[in-house]
Design a protein around this motif. Structure first.
Motif, PDB file in Angstrom:
ATOM      1  N   UNK A 149      76.519  21.821  77.854  1.00  0.00           N
ATOM      2  CA  UNK A 149      75.473  22.847  77.834  1.00  0.00           C
ATOM      3  C   UNK A 149      74.710  22.737  76.506  1.00  0.00           C
ATOM      4  N   UNK A 150      73.822  21.742  76.397  1.00  0.00           N
ATOM      5  CA  UNK A 150      73.072  21.566  75.146  1.00  0.00           C
ATOM      6  C   UNK A 150      72.208  22.785  74.815  1.00  0.00           C
ATOM      7  N   UNK A 151      71.959  22.951  73.540  1.00  0.00           N
ATOM      8  CA  UNK A 151      71.174  24.069  73.022  1.00  0.00           C
ATOM      9  C   UNK A 151      69.811  24.154  73.712  1.00  0.00           C
ATOM     10  N   UNK A 152      69.213  23.012  74.057  1.00  0.00           N
ATOM     11  CA  UNK A 152      67.895  23.002  74.715  1.00  0.00           C
ATOM     12  C   UNK A 152      67.917  23.644  76.098  1.00  0.00           C
ATOM     13  N   UNK A 153      69.116  23.861  76.673  1.00  0.00           N
ATOM     14  CA  UNK A 153      69.213  24.452  78.002  1.00  0.00           C
ATOM     15  C   UNK A 153      69.581  25.942  77.968  1.00  0.00           C
ATOM     16  N   UNK A 154      69.692  26.524  76.798  1.00  0.00           N
ATOM     17  CA  UNK A 154      70.075  27.947  76.707  1.00  0.00           C
ATOM     18  C   UNK A 154      68.914  28.845  77.096  1.00  0.00           C
TER      19      UNK A 154
END
Length: 154
Positions: A149-154
């Motif tokens: 769950x990379x930060x870009x998908x939050x």
């Protein structure tokens, strides 16, 4: 058997920039299951294999071993879960502790986290002005979770 006792915080502002030079880290996870993570990490001409247990509060068991950099790069490229974690790390000594600031790249670009390792979970620390919200108990900020769950998908 080593214990890692670590607190993690978000970083605010730029007051920490320019204090020390950055080192580039590239790391891949061979296992990200909750009970154990297995990480391969490279920095320059050094590389390590690290195995960590489940976190209990801010403490977990950690085993770390130096490995040949060529083998580490192969594991990261061919065996590790995707995406690979890349970051710049700044190690800032302050008030008898070393603050490790990780400025993430790639899929986690924009995330900046500071970690500080302690001798005991109850140790008091003086927070620098650039330390923001504590996220020690938020599993989203574990490097191993930034793969799925990379930060870009939050």
């Amino acid at each position: 058997m080593a214990k890692e006792i670590e607190r993690k915080f978000l970083v605010r502002g730029n007051g920490w920039r320019g204090m020390v030079p950055a080192k580039h880290y590239c790391q891949g996870y061979l296992s990200t299951i909750k009970e154990r993570t297995v990480r391969v990490r490279c920095c320059g001409n050094e590389a390590w294999l690290t195995i960590k247990s489940t976190t209990q509060g801010i403490t977990r068991t950690e085993f770390e071993y130096p490995i040949p950099p060529d083998e580490a790069r192969y594991m990261i490229q061919h065996l590790a879960e995707q995406p690979i974690i890349e970051k710049y790390r700044y190690c800032i000594p302050l008030n008898g502790l070393v603050w490790e600031i990780d400025e993430f790249l790639g899929a986690n670009q924009g995330l900046i986290v500071a970690e500080v390792e302690l001798n005991h979970a109850q140790d008091e620390i003086i927070l620098p002005e650039w330390i923001g919200e504590e996220v020690s108990d938020d599993p989203r900020y574990y490097n191993s979770n930034l793969v799925s769950k990379p930060f870009s998908q939050w």
